[in-house]
Design a protein around this motif. Structure first.
Motif, PDB file in Angstrom:
ATOM      1  N   PRO A 103     -12.455   9.612   4.779  1.00 47.97           N
ATOM      2  CA  PRO A 103     -11.781   9.069   5.960  1.00 47.97           C
ATOM      3  C   PRO A 103     -11.104  10.142   6.803  1.00 47.97           C
ATOM      4  CG  PRO A 103     -10.603   8.454   3.951  1.00 47.97           C
ATOM      5  CD  PRO A 103     -11.914   9.037   3.533  1.00 47.97           C
ATOM      6  N   LEU A 104     -10.688  11.242   6.164  1.00 45.52           N
ATOM      7  CA  LEU A 104     -10.090  12.326   6.940  1.00 45.52           C
ATOM      8  C   LEU A 104     -11.141  12.961   7.843  1.00 45.52           C
ATOM      9  CD1 LEU A 104      -7.671  14.098   7.598  1.00 45.52           C
ATOM     10  CD2 LEU A 104      -8.278  15.548   5.635  1.00 45.52           C
ATOM     11  N   GLY A 105     -12.327  13.208   7.303  1.00 41.03           N
ATOM     12  CA  GLY A 105     -13.408  13.740   8.133  1.00 41.03           C
ATOM     13  C   GLY A 105     -13.769  12.800   9.257  1.00 41.03           C
ATOM     14  N   ASN A 106     -13.813  11.505   8.951  1.00 40.91           N
ATOM     15  CA  ASN A 106     -14.104  10.516   9.991  1.00 40.91           C
ATOM     16  C   ASN A 106     -13.021  10.515  11.068  1.00 40.91           C
ATOM     17  OD1 ASN A 106     -16.307   9.825   8.466  1.00 40.91           O
ATOM     18  ND2 ASN A 106     -15.406   7.962   7.616  1.00 40.91           N
ATOM     19  N   VAL A 111      -1.036  10.835   6.537  1.00 41.23           N
ATOM     20  CA  VAL A 111      -1.237  10.223   5.221  1.00 41.23           C
ATOM     21  C   VAL A 111      -2.499  10.779   4.559  1.00 41.23           C
ATOM     22  CG1 VAL A 111      -1.841   8.051   4.073  1.00 41.23           C
ATOM     23  CG2 VAL A 111       0.067   8.124   5.699  1.00 41.23           C
ATOM     24  N   LEU A 112      -3.579  10.892   5.332  1.00 43.27           N
ATOM     25  CA  LEU A 112      -4.834  11.402   4.765  1.00 43.27           C
ATOM     26  C   LEU A 112      -4.736  12.878   4.398  1.00 43.27           C
ATOM     27  CD1 LEU A 112      -7.371   9.603   7.106  1.00 43.27           C
ATOM     28  CD2 LEU A 112      -6.988   9.142   4.675  1.00 43.27           C
ATOM     29  N   ALA A 162      -3.933   4.534   5.284  1.00 44.07           N
ATOM     30  CA  ALA A 162      -4.345   5.245   6.499  1.00 44.07           C
ATOM     31  C   ALA A 162      -5.247   4.365   7.357  1.00 44.07           C
ATOM     32  CB  ALA A 162      -5.060   6.543   6.129  1.00 44.07           C
ATOM     33  N   HIS A 163      -6.153   3.630   6.724  1.00 44.79           N
ATOM     34  CA  HIS A 163      -7.019   2.700   7.448  1.00 44.79           C
ATOM     35  C   HIS A 163      -6.175   1.670   8.184  1.00 44.79           C
ATOM     36  CE1 HIS A 163     -10.583  -0.387   7.207  1.00 44.79           C
ATOM     37  NE2 HIS A 163     -10.298  -0.019   8.444  1.00 44.79           N
ATOM     38  N   LEU A 217       0.824  -1.206   0.000  1.00 40.54           N
ATOM     39  CA  LEU A 217       0.000   0.000   0.000  1.00 40.54           C
ATOM     40  C   LEU A 217       0.860   1.259   0.000  1.00 40.54           C
ATOM     41  CD1 LEU A 217      -2.813  -1.102   2.472  1.00 40.54           C
ATOM     42  CD2 LEU A 217      -3.032  -0.788   0.003  1.00 40.54           C
ATOM     43  N   ARG A 218       1.975   1.214   0.715  1.00 40.69           N
ATOM     44  CA  ARG A 218       2.872   2.374   0.727  1.00 40.69           C
ATOM     45  C   ARG A 218       3.425   2.641  -0.672  1.00 40.69           C
ATOM     46  NH1 ARG A 218       4.213   4.593   5.514  1.00 40.69           N
ATOM     47  NH2 ARG A 218       3.786   3.381   7.401  1.00 40.69           N
TER      48      ARG A 218
END
Length: 305
Positions: A233-236, A218-219, A203-204, A188-189
């Motif tokens: 996901p950043l908002g979460n 990351v996000l 990020a997850h 993933l990286r």
């Protein structure tokens, strides 16, 4: 429809290249009745760059009628730009028959837009056989959209094995979604710079393995790079990890501006929790209109509950 590729230029290596500052209308007039395929295609590309697709069509059609396969390919692009998709299919098919490998992928895209999914899949497979790995990845995406996840993965793995880094990133994402296997971190990286969803999935993984600070970094990097998939996901993260509703709202709105329709639902939930039910209903409606089934279900519950 995913946009077709840019027109292909075919310049005569011995010819003097005409600068973009030349008068396009004068060049168009000068080429009336011309058999100079190189000049016709060159001018057609310049006209297409200026959004003059009808005039570009004339140039490419003239080149095509003179037997040039690049002319047929570019004619297909000019017809797509005018939303004349059935005609574009015919042009791309002639280009494919003449050996123009780039036409396979564009043919697939147009057939997909027309709803001929079987034809689109055949065209994308033709792209793979012609060495167009991007076309192969389009095949993988289409298979996945049709629920054929195993077949989609097989194609993506095949394309990745041919050296396509975006395909390798897609494989890493799909494997993460299926398994949540932390051993996929390295893949993933590597994939984060080739496929935006890989950064969001990284990020997850970081959150799941107790590294929230790095997950946030990351996000936020993805958001700064303009990657729409980073905003939700950043908002979460802001809401769940930091309890910062204002930052979460800003992130969701940033996602909406970037075209991430799923942000409507989470923004609506946030607004409802604040007591802004009118704002929440509006966001649920926008999300439902964009095809988010979760937002549609929430809207029905609010309206009929």
């Amino acid at each position: 429809m995913r946009s077709p590729g840019r027109e292909t230029r075919r310049r005569d290596p011995a010819a003097k290249i005409v600068g973009m500052t030349s008068d396009l209308d004068a060049r168009l007039h000068a080429l009336q009745g011309s058999d100079d395929v190189y000049a016709l295609i060159d001018l057609g590309c310049d006209l297409a760059d200026e959004g003059r697709h009808v005039d570009a069509e004339w140039c490419f059609r003239r080149a095509a009628e003179l037997g040039d396969t690049v002319g047929w390919f570019n004619l297909g692009n000019a017809l797509v730009a005018q939303q004349r998709l059935p005609e574009a299919v015919e042009a791309y098919e002639v280009a494919v028959a003449g050996g123009e490998a780039d036409a396979w992928r564009n043919l697939g895209k147009v057939l997909e837009e027309l709803g001929d999914l079987a034809g689109a899949m055949r065209a994308y497979r033709g792209a793979v056989d012609a060495g167009d790995l991007e076309g192969g990845l389009q095949l993988a995406f289409l298979l996945r959209e049709q629920g054929e996840r195993s077949a989609a993965m097989d194609v993506a793995v095949e394309i990745a094995a041919m050296g396509d880094q975006e395909a390798a990133a897609v494989v890493a994402c799909w494997r993460w979604c299926a398994t949540l296997d932390p051993s996929l971190e390295a893949d993933l990286r590597i994939g984060a710079d080739y496929f935006p969803a890989a950064r969001a999935d990284l990020a997850h993984l970081l959150r799941e393995t107790g590294r929230p600070a790095e997950a946030r970094f990351v996000l936020e990097k993805g958001a700064k790079l303009g990657e729409a998939v980073a905003w939700l996901p950043l908002g979460n993260f802001y809401a769940d990890e930091m309890g910062d509703d204002e930052a979460a709202e800003e992130a969701y709105r940033g996602g909406i501006a970037a075209g991430e329709a799923y942000c409507h639902h989470n923004l609506a939930v946030l607004l409802a929790e604040r007591g802004d039910f009118e704002g929440a209903v509006e966001q649920f409606r926008l999300g439902a209109a964009a095809g988010d089934q979760l937002a549609a279900a929430a809207l029905r519950e609010l309206e009929h509950g």
